[in-house]
Design a protein around this motif. Structure first.
Motif, mmCIF file in Angstrom:
data_model
loop_
_atom_site.group_PDB
_atom_site.id
_atom_site.type_symbol
_atom_site.label_atom_id
_atom_site.label_comp_id
_atom_site.label_asym_id
_atom_site.label_seq_id
_atom_site.Cartn_x
_atom_site.Cartn_y
_atom_site.Cartn_z
ATOM 1 N N TRP A 1 29.567 41.862 31.367
ATOM 2 C CA TRP A 1 28.119 42.109 31.321
ATOM 3 C C TRP A 1 27.390 41.241 32.339
ATOM 4 C CZ3 TRP A 1 24.977 45.707 30.493
ATOM 5 C CH2 TRP A 1 23.621 45.471 30.288
ATOM 6 N N ALA A 2 27.828 39.987 32.507
ATOM 7 C CA ALA A 2 27.218 39.105 33.513
ATOM 8 C C ALA A 2 27.376 39.700 34.909
ATOM 9 C CB ALA A 2 27.844 37.713 33.435
ATOM 10 N N ASP A 3 28.542 40.252 35.203
ATOM 11 C CA ASP A 3 28.761 40.904 36.499
ATOM 12 C C ASP A 3 27.865 42.139 36.646
ATOM 13 O OD1 ASP A 3 30.662 39.009 37.087
ATOM 14 O OD2 ASP A 3 32.372 40.301 36.602
ATOM 15 N N THR A 4 27.686 42.876 35.550
ATOM 16 C CA THR A 4 26.818 44.061 35.568
ATOM 17 C C THR A 4 25.382 43.655 35.882
ATOM 18 O OG1 THR A 4 28.241 45.191 33.976
ATOM 19 C CG2 THR A 4 25.987 46.020 34.205
ATOM 20 N N LEU A 5 24.917 42.576 35.267
ATOM 21 C CA LEU A 5 23.550 42.096 35.529
ATOM 22 C C LEU A 5 23.383 41.637 36.972
ATOM 23 C CD1 LEU A 5 22.784 40.110 32.237
ATOM 24 C CD2 LEU A 5 21.853 42.335 32.933
ATOM 25 N N ASP A 6 24.504 41.239 37.600
ATOM 26 C CA ASP A 6 24.461 40.835 39.012
ATOM 27 C C ASP A 6 24.514 42.019 39.961
ATOM 28 O OD1 ASP A 6 24.232 38.144 38.471
ATOM 29 O OD2 ASP A 6 26.388 37.745 38.603
ATOM 30 N N GLY A 7 24.550 43.258 39.414
ATOM 31 C CA GLY A 7 24.482 44.436 40.260
ATOM 32 C C GLY A 7 25.741 45.277 40.336
ATOM 33 N N ALA A 8 26.846 44.797 39.771
ATOM 34 C CA ALA A 8 28.082 45.590 39.795
ATOM 35 C C ALA A 8 27.965 46.749 38.809
ATOM 36 C CB ALA A 8 29.278 44.711 39.445
ATOM 37 N N GLU A 9 28.664 47.845 39.083
ATOM 38 C CA GLU A 9 28.615 49.012 38.200
ATOM 39 C C GLU A 9 29.997 49.306 37.625
ATOM 40 O OE1 GLU A 9 26.864 52.444 39.975
ATOM 41 O OE2 GLU A 9 25.140 51.336 40.731
ATOM 42 N N GLY A 10 30.029 49.730 36.361
ATOM 43 C CA GLY A 10 31.279 50.123 35.718
ATOM 44 C C GLY A 10 32.308 49.016 35.668
ATOM 45 N N VAL A 11 31.873 47.782 35.399
ATOM 46 C CA VAL A 11 32.779 46.632 35.392
ATOM 47 C C VAL A 11 33.680 46.683 34.156
ATOM 48 C CG1 VAL A 11 32.941 44.116 35.384
ATOM 49 C CG2 VAL A 11 31.046 45.231 36.574
ATOM 50 N N LYS A 12 34.975 46.797 34.373
ATOM 51 C CA LYS A 12 35.915 46.832 33.257
ATOM 52 C C LYS A 12 36.174 45.404 32.771
ATOM 53 C CE LYS A 12 38.175 51.095 34.524
ATOM 54 N NZ LYS A 12 39.445 51.788 34.726
ATOM 55 N N PRO A 13 36.104 45.189 31.454
ATOM 56 C CA PRO A 13 36.290 43.843 30.922
ATOM 57 C C PRO A 13 37.729 43.342 30.995
ATOM 58 C CG PRO A 13 35.919 45.407 29.143
ATOM 59 C CD PRO A 13 35.737 46.156 30.422
ATOM 60 N N TRP A 14 38.691 44.246 31.079
ATOM 61 C CA TRP A 14 40.098 43.923 31.287
ATOM 62 C C TRP A 14 40.701 45.082 32.068
ATOM 63 C CZ3 TRP A 14 37.731 43.776 26.490
ATOM 64 C CH2 TRP A 14 37.816 44.940 25.730
ATOM 65 N N SER A 15 41.808 44.831 32.739
ATOM 66 C CA SER A 15 42.329 45.786 33.728
ATOM 67 C C SER A 15 42.629 47.173 33.163
ATOM 68 C CB SER A 15 43.591 45.217 34.387
ATOM 69 O OG SER A 15 44.597 45.006 33.410
ATOM 70 N N TRP A 16 43.072 47.291 31.935
ATOM 71 C CA TRP A 16 43.448 48.585 31.382
ATOM 72 C C TRP A 16 42.325 49.261 30.602
ATOM 73 C CZ3 TRP A 16 42.962 48.219 26.164
ATOM 74 C CH2 TRP A 16 43.075 46.953 25.604
ATOM 75 N N ALA A 17 41.147 48.661 30.597
ATOM 76 C CA ALA A 17 40.025 49.223 29.833
ATOM 77 C C ALA A 17 39.609 50.584 30.389
ATOM 78 C CB ALA A 17 38.842 48.271 29.866
ATOM 79 N N ASP A 18 39.220 51.486 29.476
ATOM 80 C CA ASP A 18 38.692 52.784 29.894
ATOM 81 C C ASP A 18 37.204 52.879 29.548
ATOM 82 O OD1 ASP A 18 38.915 52.923 27.180
ATOM 83 O OD2 ASP A 18 40.022 54.798 27.124
ATOM 84 N N THR A 19 36.570 51.730 29.419
ATOM 85 C CA THR A 19 35.145 51.643 29.115
ATOM 86 C C THR A 19 34.566 50.426 29.823
ATOM 87 O OG1 THR A 19 33.522 51.626 27.307
ATOM 88 C CG2 THR A 19 35.500 50.275 27.002
ATOM 89 N N TRP A 20 33.243 50.285 29.778
ATOM 90 C CA TRP A 20 32.558 49.193 30.451
ATOM 91 C C TRP A 20 31.225 48.958 29.735
ATOM 92 C CZ3 TRP A 20 33.854 53.902 32.222
ATOM 93 C CH2 TRP A 20 32.816 54.822 32.371
ATOM 94 N N PRO A 21 30.637 47.779 29.925
ATOM 95 C CA PRO A 21 29.372 47.481 29.269
ATOM 96 C C PRO A 21 28.219 48.294 29.852
ATOM 97 C CG PRO A 21 30.461 45.457 29.988
ATOM 98 C CD PRO A 21 31.192 46.607 30.606
ATOM 99 N N VAL A 22 27.340 48.784 28.967
ATOM 100 C CA VAL A 22 26.155 49.519 29.418
ATOM 101 C C VAL A 22 24.853 48.877 28.938
ATOM 102 C CG1 VAL A 22 27.336 51.736 29.635
ATOM 103 C CG2 VAL A 22 26.239 51.138 27.464
ATOM 104 N N ALA A 23 24.933 47.980 27.958
ATOM 105 C CA ALA A 23 23.726 47.340 27.423
ATOM 106 C C ALA A 23 24.127 46.161 26.546
ATOM 107 C CB ALA A 23 22.896 48.333 26.607
#
Length: 199
Positions: A43-65
């Motif tokens: 989420w911190a990376d997302t707030l810095d402008g990155a999109e679709g940041v996976k929390p771990w390498s095999w994740a098929d989801t990402w933070p949106v809020a």
């Protein structure tokens, strides 16, 4: 086999089954808590402008809020998608509904025995805050709390204003998961955005 030996075997089987059930329950809760820590970095990376940041390498989801209920001390990262696999790690934004914090109706689901257990303590008038990926925070006020049959659940009629719907299975202490009832909390935005200090 003697009666005493039969009782000892039955006791051992029951003890093993009990340990397995307790261990399984602890594993689910531990996974949910650990996931929220890993999601905080994404989420911190997302707030810095990155999109679709996976929390771990095999994740098929990402933070949106980020979802907060200040009165209850709740702070959860919301993930993209509402599949069972996603909900194992955190609340999930239901595809096809507005993104949390945006105009329209946004639906977020969560498990009743982990991340959305707090819903049973939510009351009309409670504040719910949603931090979006752009860092803006939208504040909602709870308007309605109800129990509905899953087949009767409907999206609230909207005028395009930001509405947040939080949903989980009900009852909270059910032995068998996934019954037909849903606990639904509906909140409406106060139409002001702000930034969270220190976040």
């Amino acid at each position: 086999m003697t009666r005493r030996a039969s009782l000892a075997v039955a006791a051992a089987v029951m003890a093993a089954a009990g340990l397995w059930l307790v261990g399984d329950g602890l594993y689910i809760r531990a996974k949910a808590v650990l996931a929220q820590h890993l999601l905080a970095g994404a989420w911190a990376d997302t707030l810095d402008g990155a999109e679709g940041v996976k929390p771990w390498s095999w994740a098929d989801t990402w933070p949106v809020a980020r979802l907060s209920v200040p009165r209850l001390g709740i702070d959860h990262i919301v993930l993209a998608g509402g599949s069972g696999r996603t909900l194992a790690f955190g609340p999930g934004h239901v595809d096809g509904t507005a993104l949390p914090g945006m105009a329209g109706t946004s639906i977020i689901g969560g498990h009743r025995d982990t991340h959305f257990r707090f819903l049973e303590k939510v009351a009309t008038g409670d504040a719910i805050e949603v931090e979006r990926a752009d860092g803006a925070v939208r504040r909602y006020s709870v308007e309605d709390v109800r129990i509905v049959h899953k087949d009767a659940a409907r999206m609230p009629a909207g005028d395009g204003a930001p509405v947040l719907v939080l949903s989980t299975c009900y009852p909270f202490d059910a032995v068998v998961p996934g019954g037909p009832l849903r606990y639904v909390v509906t909140a409406r935005a106060d139409n002001t955005d702000r930034r969270l200090a220190g976040m």
